[in-house]
Design an enzyme around this catalytic site. Sequence first.
Site, PDB file in Angstrom:
ATOM      1  CG  HIS A   1      25.524  33.017 -22.996  1.00 14.56           C
ATOM      2  ND1 HIS A   1      24.582  32.865 -23.979  1.00 14.56           N
ATOM      3  CD2 HIS A   1      26.033  34.264 -23.154  1.00 14.56           C
ATOM      4  CE1 HIS A   1      24.523  33.971 -24.710  1.00 14.56           C
ATOM      5  NE2 HIS A   1      25.395  34.838 -24.223  1.00 14.56           N
TER       6      HIS A   1
ATOM      7  CB  SER B   1      29.081  36.429 -26.377  1.00 13.48           C
ATOM      8  OG  SER B   1      28.154  35.543 -25.826  1.00 13.48           O
TER       9      SER B   1
END
Lengths: 418, 476
Positions: free
Chosen positions: B49, B337
């Site tokens: 990410h 995450s």
Amino acid sequence: MINYDLVVVGGGPAGMAAALKAKECGVEKIVILERAETLGGILEQCIHTGFGLHYFGEELSGPEYAARFIDLVKETDIDVKINTMVLSVNDDKVVTAVNTVDGLIQIQAKAVILAMGCRERPRGALQIAGTRASGIMTAGTAQKYVNIDGYMPGKKVVILGSGDIGLIMARRMTLEGAEVKVVCELMPFSGGLTRNIVQCLDDFGIPLRLSTTVIETHGKERLEGVTIAQVDNKLQPIPGTEEYIECDTLMLSVGLIPENELTKQAGIELDRITNGAVVNEMRETEVEGIFACGNVLQVHDLVDYVTLESQIAGEGAARYILGKNTDEKVYINTTPENGVRYIVPQKVNIKSKEDVKLYFRVGAIYKNKKLTVEVDGNILSSKKKVKLAPGEMENVVIPASVLATLNKNSTIKVRVED
Amino acid sequence: MYDIAIVGAGVTGAMTARALSKYNLKIALLEKCNDVAMGATKANSGIVHAGFDAAEGSLMAKMNVKGCAMMPETTKKLNVPYKNNGSLVVAFSQEEDEHLKSLLARGKANGVPELKILSKEELLKLEPNLSNEATSALYAPTAGIVCPYELTIAAAECAVSNGVEFIRNCEVKAVNTDAEKITLETTQGAIEAKYVINAAGVFSDDLARMAGDDTISITARKGEYFMLDRSVGDTVKHTIFQCPSKMGKGILVSPTVDGNLIVGPTAEDIDDKSNVATTNSGLNDVRKYAVKSVPSVNTRNAITSFTGLRAHAAAHEFIIGISEKNSRLINAAGIESPGLTSAPAIAEYIEDIVKRIFPDATVKADYDDTRKAPVRFRHMTDEERAELIKKNSAYGRIICRCETITEGEIIDAIKAPAGARDVDGVKRRTRAGMGRCQGGFCGSKVVEILARELGCSINEITKFGGNSNILFDKTK
């Protein structure tokens, strides 16, 4: 680069029959490339009987059926390379393969026969929810564990799918002392041979539940059970019909897929129904000099028909290699209609001097119907059939005398009729 | 006694072990399963990410942006495939267009480089298979994709090569702390260490509690996925997100580094921290929401489906540092995450803590932070293949047809440091069994090779450790 007249990819029943026929027709340098340790293909693990009734007129086990061809191959000067995996075949007929002895091999062939067989459809394609426990395997994998390795892959078994391997394994596991609780079939009919349903399920009191599927697997490490449910006519599970069945093994027998990765690489067109190559009456693909036969071309019900089909391909390859294909070629397509799912061969050379047999399967169970062949709008034949089932291959013959009357705009249609 | 015992060999534990293996410290990496990467690491989206999601000023934001920047170099050193494919958060309404602006602002504040908003026209030019309903998108060119378990396997190999001891099937049952040490009562016996690093994923609150720290609460948040066949792997080039909601980043559609297409995840909080079953309703949700952004996604092309569990901390923030309740416990908890992306940065962060605890620890003279590239027959030219087989004929025997994996590669995977001990371990290291037939042909051969190399009988071989045996007794 090594040179051969003919490279046969696959040493199962298809590859052996094709190679032997090509030899008989006068092809000199032939090599069979086989990825397994022995010739014979999947027959080696099919230790049940029922093979050879049509071809040999006697009932043989899989290894016995294979042995007859292995012996014949040994009597010839056909080269055999085992433990050899073909990595690619190109449209110039260069075959690249590897094994532990020769390393990487490149062979320039005059003709290639593709006889790679088929593989079983795995779980992923079915999208069954639940855990990733061990004990979920295809019926063919289970068959190898039991018949080749000599180990039991489970003790309480549910089988999903009533394909022939699943039916055979239901009996095999029962004979080995396992409890086969149920065979579930998504469709309202079985895709297996009637004789297998009788001899492998009915004779052992194993229930076959039609229009039923497995919707969930349970058990974190080893499988502990499955949930089954009935399905509606759109094949969707019907709420409220769920049932938990305790088991440690789920065997899948949910269809076979021709292994056509090499075929696709070579740029050969596939039939969307058979998932095999589009071929002419000699089983030659759209790429001249590359032929296909056996389960890589269409999934057969009986090995006897694999042998017959492969002999056609062997003869076709021989004619191509020996330059005997001088006849004029005018191809027309064969057309499956109403209830007939596909026809192999997909196209026929009307200049062919021999009768052409069309092989096909129907899409559902039919009782007291007729199989009708229509050529140029005229009924060529219309045979009464007490029963037609998707599990069994059918065939009809187009005589050479009829082919001789056709032109490039002619049609050949096969259908199921009242 | 170990200087440091790291509990949990997921990506956080393994990357930390690698970072710490450069010091002259006695380190153990403990894992309750039969292999590394068996928890959240095994089953996630595999996305690097860019870093615009995490709250401004949070540790999560810092670790994310830094980890994203470190990933190309880290994966290069470990010889792990990484692709800088960029990501797109796609908006479908005016309201979502506005939301993208706030994401852009947050991203800029977090220090994410090169972020920009694309118009519908620019977006569809970049990704023609996206839905025509899309209105705009946030483009993050620095985002990428990596295989999470391959990264972890490589990090563990590197750590073990540098002297870390990997102890598998080692579940911590109780923790006792005294003035000199911390003692872990495990399924492999008592293990003593001066310090323990808690990288236990969804179980990190349980471990902390055993060590007297009850300040952490982790919820297992389930995510279900489909993995589609390579034939549709190029449906999109970028990672396609939808606008995030309270439950996470929504259903994404992304290529994987191995060329497949991944679709998912759902987000559902569950009580059972070991429940990784897929559900019909979850998989249906994935089907339903994926087509919103990429209409051509068809799960008929699925080769498998799976579930992962995120280790969700209530505050949605990484909890990294020395426990306030037990000074011998270093927590690395709540790593959900962007935990995969952050792993290299988290490892460095913990390394700094360890350097303060062991100020005299010296760096090993022979420390090597790389991992040699494993043989990948399928990626070689024919000339390279011919050379390889000449050196070792085991590379001339293809075991997995679908993925073209040789026996030599499987043997390498078993013999590697922290190597494979089960069928799934071989699969993750080599891809044998990961193709379209899903191990139908090669599964039994892999079992045979494992048994031969490990010197046991084939019915002792498991799918993934524990009671996941594949075979029972001999036939009659």
